[in-house]
Design an enzyme around this catalytic site. Structure first.
Site, PDB file in Angstrom:
ATOM      1  N   TYR A   1       0.811  -1.202   0.000  1.00 30.72           N
ATOM      2  CA  TYR A   1       0.000   0.000   0.000  1.00 30.72           C
ATOM      3  C   TYR A   1       0.856   1.269   0.000  1.00 30.72           C
ATOM      4  O   TYR A   1       0.334   2.350  -0.196  1.00 30.72           O
ATOM      5  CB  TYR A   1      -0.914   0.079   1.244  1.00 30.72           C
ATOM      6  CG  TYR A   1      -1.606  -1.190   1.633  1.00 30.72           C
ATOM      7  CD1 TYR A   1      -2.016  -2.120   0.686  1.00 30.72           C
ATOM      8  CD2 TYR A   1      -1.870  -1.467   2.970  1.00 30.72           C
ATOM      9  CE1 TYR A   1      -2.661  -3.277   1.059  1.00 30.72           C
ATOM     10  CE2 TYR A   1      -2.517  -2.625   3.350  1.00 30.72           C
ATOM     11  CZ  TYR A   1      -2.899  -3.528   2.390  1.00 30.72           C
ATOM     12  OH  TYR A   1      -3.534  -4.672   2.774  1.00 30.72           O
TER      13      TYR A   1
ATOM     14  N   SER B   1     -10.877  -8.735   4.187  1.00 31.18           N
ATOM     15  CA  SER B   1     -12.139  -8.668   3.420  1.00 31.18           C
ATOM     16  C   SER B   1     -13.226  -9.552   4.041  1.00 31.18           C
ATOM     17  O   SER B   1     -13.898 -10.303   3.332  1.00 31.18           O
ATOM     18  CB  SER B   1     -11.910  -9.057   1.952  1.00 31.18           C
ATOM     19  OG  SER B   1     -11.144  -8.094   1.285  1.00 31.18           O
TER      20      SER B   1
END
Length: 238
Positions: A56, A113
């Site tokens: 990221y 997730s």
């Protein structure tokens, strides 16, 4: 906030973490101020586990989406505290080999997730609900006939949520927490109010009938479409 031991190496963290990918990557632009406000609210609620990655931005190190064999080999070189993999009502392939391997080795499990990239919240009806540069637009589960089928599945979650006075997201998280009692899920969000709602999932108690219905509705492989585009799937579980 409740806390959980993360594996057997001595780490103890909040029972609900915060996934931070969406603050800088993947789901469209996010104002820096809102991202900071989200982290601040998580800290106020007692969250102590913030999941980031060098993927990221600048360099942090972890093991993610590894196969059972890779986990065993890595653990033999250096004891692992935890392994991160996608896991939710509609992504249950980790149950066959990876989760039993982690339990056998005393390694913690970090489901990312856990809300099916937001789909299990019931708030996404199609691509028009996503930003132009949101990578979910290329996800097979968010497209065409797969999207229609998956919306039907989410309807079952929403009905249970209505009966419990909860949100669909809270039911989906409560299922993860109950299915793998030592897991620490990391639902991602960039909104302080969503952090509050996700933390409240720790107080949602599913009945045996709720869990039976969810397990029957979402057996492994129930979701239509692969969980990632084919080129990405080829790189997973190595």
């Amino acid at each position: 906030m409740l806390r959980r031991a993360l594996g057997s190496q001595g780490a103890e963290v909040s029972a609900m973490g915060l996934g931070c990918m969406g603050m800088t990557f993947g789901y469209g632009p996010v104002a820096r101020e809102r991202a900071i406000a989200t982290i601040d609210r998580a800290l106020e609620l007692g969250v102590t586990f913030f999941d980031t990655s060098d993927h990221y931005g600048p360099e942090s190190l972890g093991l993610s989406e590894a196969s059972a064999d890779t986990i065993r080999r890595a653990h033999a070189v250096h004891p692992l505290t935890a392994v991160q993999s996608e896991y939710s009502l509609w992504s249950r392939d980790m149950e066959a080999e990876v989760i039993p391997t982690l339990h056998g080795l005393g390694i913690g499990f970090v489901p990312y997730s856990p809300l099916g990239r937001g789909f299990l919240t019931g708030s996404i009806s199609g691509p028009d609900d996503l930003a132009e540069n949101d990578f979910r637009r290329t996800n097979p589960r968010f497209q065409g006939d797969s999207l229609v089928r998956n919306r039907e599945l989410v309807g079952h979650v929403q009905r249970i949520a209505a009966d419990r006075g909860a949100t669909a997201a809270q039911v989906a998280l409560a299922w993860v927490l109950a299915s793998v009692p030592d897991a620490v899920p990391i639902p991602g969000t960039t909104r302080p109010e969503r952090v509050e709602q996700n933390a409240a999932a720790l107080d949602v108690e599913l009945t045996e009938e709720d869990r039976r219905l969810l397990d029957e509705t979402f057996p492994p492989g129930a979701a239509a479409g692969e969980r990632r585009p084919a080129p990405f799937m080829a790189t997973l579980n190595g």
